[in-house]
Design an enzyme around this catalytic site. Structure first.
Site, short mmCIF file in Angstrom:
data_model
loop_
_atom_site.label_atom_id
_atom_site.label_comp_id
_atom_site.label_asym_id
_atom_site.label_seq_id
_atom_site.Cartn_x
_atom_site.Cartn_y
_atom_site.Cartn_z
N SER A 150 43.34 45.91 27.24
CA SER A 150 41.30 45.47 27.67
C SER A 150 40.62 47.51 27.81
CB SER A 150 41.25 45.36 28.90
OG SER A 150 40.09 45.49 29.47
N LYS A 161 40.73 44.29 23.58
CA LYS A 161 39.72 43.70 24.39
C LYS A 161 38.70 44.54 24.80
CE LYS A 161 39.56 41.58 29.13
NZ LYS A 161 40.07 40.75 30.63
N LYS A 171 34.79 45.61 26.55
CA LYS A 171 34.36 45.04 27.40
C LYS A 171 32.62 44.56 26.87
CE LYS A 171 36.86 44.53 31.08
NZ LYS A 171 36.57 43.37 32.11
N ASP A 219 35.10 40.80 26.19
CA ASP A 219 34.94 40.75 27.97
C ASP A 219 33.49 41.05 28.74
OD1 ASP A 219 34.90 40.02 30.76
OD2 ASP A 219 36.85 40.77 30.40
N GLU A 223 35.32 36.47 27.03
CA GLU A 223 35.62 36.17 27.85
C GLU A 223 34.37 35.91 28.90
OE1 GLU A 223 38.49 38.58 29.06
OE2 GLU A 223 38.70 38.57 30.95
N ASP A 254 37.68 33.57 32.91
CA ASP A 254 37.82 34.44 33.96
C ASP A 254 37.89 34.44 35.72
OD1 ASP A 254 38.95 36.45 35.14
OD2 ASP A 254 38.43 38.53 33.81
N LYS A 269 45.19 34.74 36.50
CA LYS A 269 45.72 36.33 37.65
C LYS A 269 45.76 35.73 38.77
CE LYS A 269 41.42 39.66 35.26
NZ LYS A 269 40.21 39.91 35.51
N GLY A 271 44.59 41.50 34.03
CA GLY A 271 44.31 42.18 35.02
C GLY A 271 43.50 42.83 35.64
O1 OSB Z 1 37.21 40.63 33.90
O2 OSB Z 1 40.08 41.21 33.50
C1 OSB Z 1 38.66 41.68 33.96
C2 OSB Z 1 39.93 44.99 35.51
C3 OSB Z 1 38.95 44.20 36.77
C4 OSB Z 1 38.59 43.57 37.37
C5 OSB Z 1 38.14 42.65 36.03
C6 OSB Z 1 38.86 42.74 34.97
C7 OSB Z 1 39.25 43.82 34.61
C8 OSB Z 1 39.75 43.76 33.13
C9 OSB Z 1 40.79 45.44 33.34
O3 OSB Z 1 39.33 43.94 32.13
C10 OSB Z 1 42.64 44.62 33.10
C11 OSB Z 1 43.37 45.86 33.09
O4 OSB Z 1 43.90 46.70 32.20
O5 OSB Z 1 44.33 45.47 34.35
MG MG Z 2 37.59 39.40 32.31
#
Ligand code: OSB
Ligand code: MG
Length: 368
Positions: free
Chosen positions: A136, A162, A164, A189, A214, A239, A263, A291
């Site tokens: 991510s 992925k 953001k 995402d 996402e 999510d 999660k 994550g």
């Molecule tokens: O939306 O998935 C998410 C990190 C912190 C809070 C929310 C998210 C995320 C990530 C990173 O997308 C995922 C990772 O590499 O742990």
């Molecule tokens: Mg997410």
């Protein structure tokens, strides 16, 4: 198992690189590690995947600390637990606070698996011996930096990228990424940054051959996501809208999305994760493990749950070195060619590096 000691550690751990999402930038992770000790002297470990402020979810590190101290630890300390599945039931009278509940439940699962002498993955019913991993990538001010990050992660072998997005940092960014990387498995995402008024923008994303979008809409929403999914071809992945088995049932019934990012913390623990997994298997909804920028302890739990059969898409369980100069487990998590082997040692399968744990701790409390 008789639990006769519980330790809570509050950690502030500096990230190698800042991580930016539609709700802000993280430079340091603030979270809690829980250690549950049995009368036989075995320790189980869990992570409370909070951060400083309630931006992703309503909990934050200090609220979860208080929840653990005042309500959850007293339900576990100096009691006997036959099976970790019983923990969720014990916590049930207290509403929500899933990240806090999950931290201690995770420690009990690790302790249970260690006591039984089996890997946590096996205790959970996992069948995979290795899993595929994606990565991510945060929002960058500069597209050149994002392209460089993607190039590096593709070269390292990650099975899916992925990125953001947020309003104003979307179509142009994805378009540029696709021009440079026409064929990589790519997803986006939004962390709840859009509303149904943005359907035209989200619809435009159909042309980029994304694996999924996402959490485009409000956290907790299932109805608008269902309306959106009818308008767009790209699968919607939920999510921040899925906090429980019940949410999952409703999402399936309403057709709010086609994929779920699971999660463990967000749904309140491993038992609830298994239940959601089985429901999704039954309804043909693929899962992947998301994550929360975890330390190695939380990451180890994520790796274990991903061994269940319906985790068919690459998860966000990247290498320790993607987040930390030095992780708090031994050995560190190392993704090779986009894959991780499920550990075959008892419990989470990694040793906690007490030196590193204490070095990053700003508070410790012992309950006996
Ligand atoms: O939306 O998935 C998410 C990190 C912190 C809070 C929310 C998210 C995320 C990530 C990173 O997308 C995922 C990772 O590499 O742990
Ligand atoms: Mg997410």
């Amino acid at each position: 198992m008789r639990i006769n000691e519980i330790n809570m550690f509050k950690l502030n751990m500096k990230m190698k690189n800042p991580f930016t999402t539609s709700f802000g930038t993280q430079h340091t992770r603030s979270f809690i590690i829980v250690e549950a000790k049995s009368s036989k002297g075995v320790s189980g470990w869990g992570e409370c995947v909070t951060s400083d402020s309630p931006l992703y979810i309503e909990e934050f590190t200090d609220s979860s600390w208080l929840m653990l101290e005042k309500f959850l630890i007293p339900l576990i300390l100096n009691t006997t637990i036959d099976h970790p599945d019983d923990v969720q039931e014990r916590f049930n009278p207290y509403k929500r606070n899933h990240l806090a509940k999950s931290a201690i439940e995770g420690a009990i699962w690790d302790l249970y698996a260690k006591t039984e002498g089996i890997p946590l993955a096996t205790a959970l019913g996992g069948t995979r011996t290795s899993i595929e991993v994606g990565v991510s990538l945060g929002i960058e001010d500069n597209i050149t930096n994002l392209l460089a990050n993607i190039k590096e992660k593709v070269a390292e072998g990650y099975k899916r990228i992925k990125i953001k997005i947020k309003p104003g940092k979307d179509i142009e960014v994805i378009d540029t990424v696709r021009q440079h990387f026409p064929d990589i498995p790519l997803m986006v995402d939004a962390n709840s940054a859009y509303t149904l008024e943005d359907v035209h923008v989200l619809k435009e994303m159909d042309k980029f051959n994304l694996m999924m979008i996402e959490q485009p809409l409000t956290a907790g929403d299932l109805i608008d996501h269902a309306k959106l999914q009818k308008e767009i071809k790209t699968p919607v992945c939920l999510d921040e809208s899925i906090h429980s088995f019940e949410d999952t049932q409703k999402a399936i019934e309403l057709k709010s999305g086609k994929i779920i990012n699971l999660k463990i913390g967000r749904v309140g623990g491993l038992t609830q994760s298994k239940e959601i997994h089985d429901l999704c298997t039954q309804f043909g909804i693929p899962l992947w493990c998301g994550g929360m920028l975890e330390s190695g302890i939380g990451r180890a739990h994520n790796i274990a749950i991903t061994s269940l059969e319906n985790f068919t898409l690459p998860g966000d369980t990247a290498s320790s070195s993607r987040y930390w100069e030095k992780d708090i487990i031994e050995p560190e998590v190392v993704v090779e060619n986009g894959k991780l082997t499920i550990p075959d040692k008892p419990g989470i399968g990694f040793e906690v590096d007490m030196n590193e744990l204490l070095k990053n701790s700003v508070e410790k409390q012992t309950f006996k």
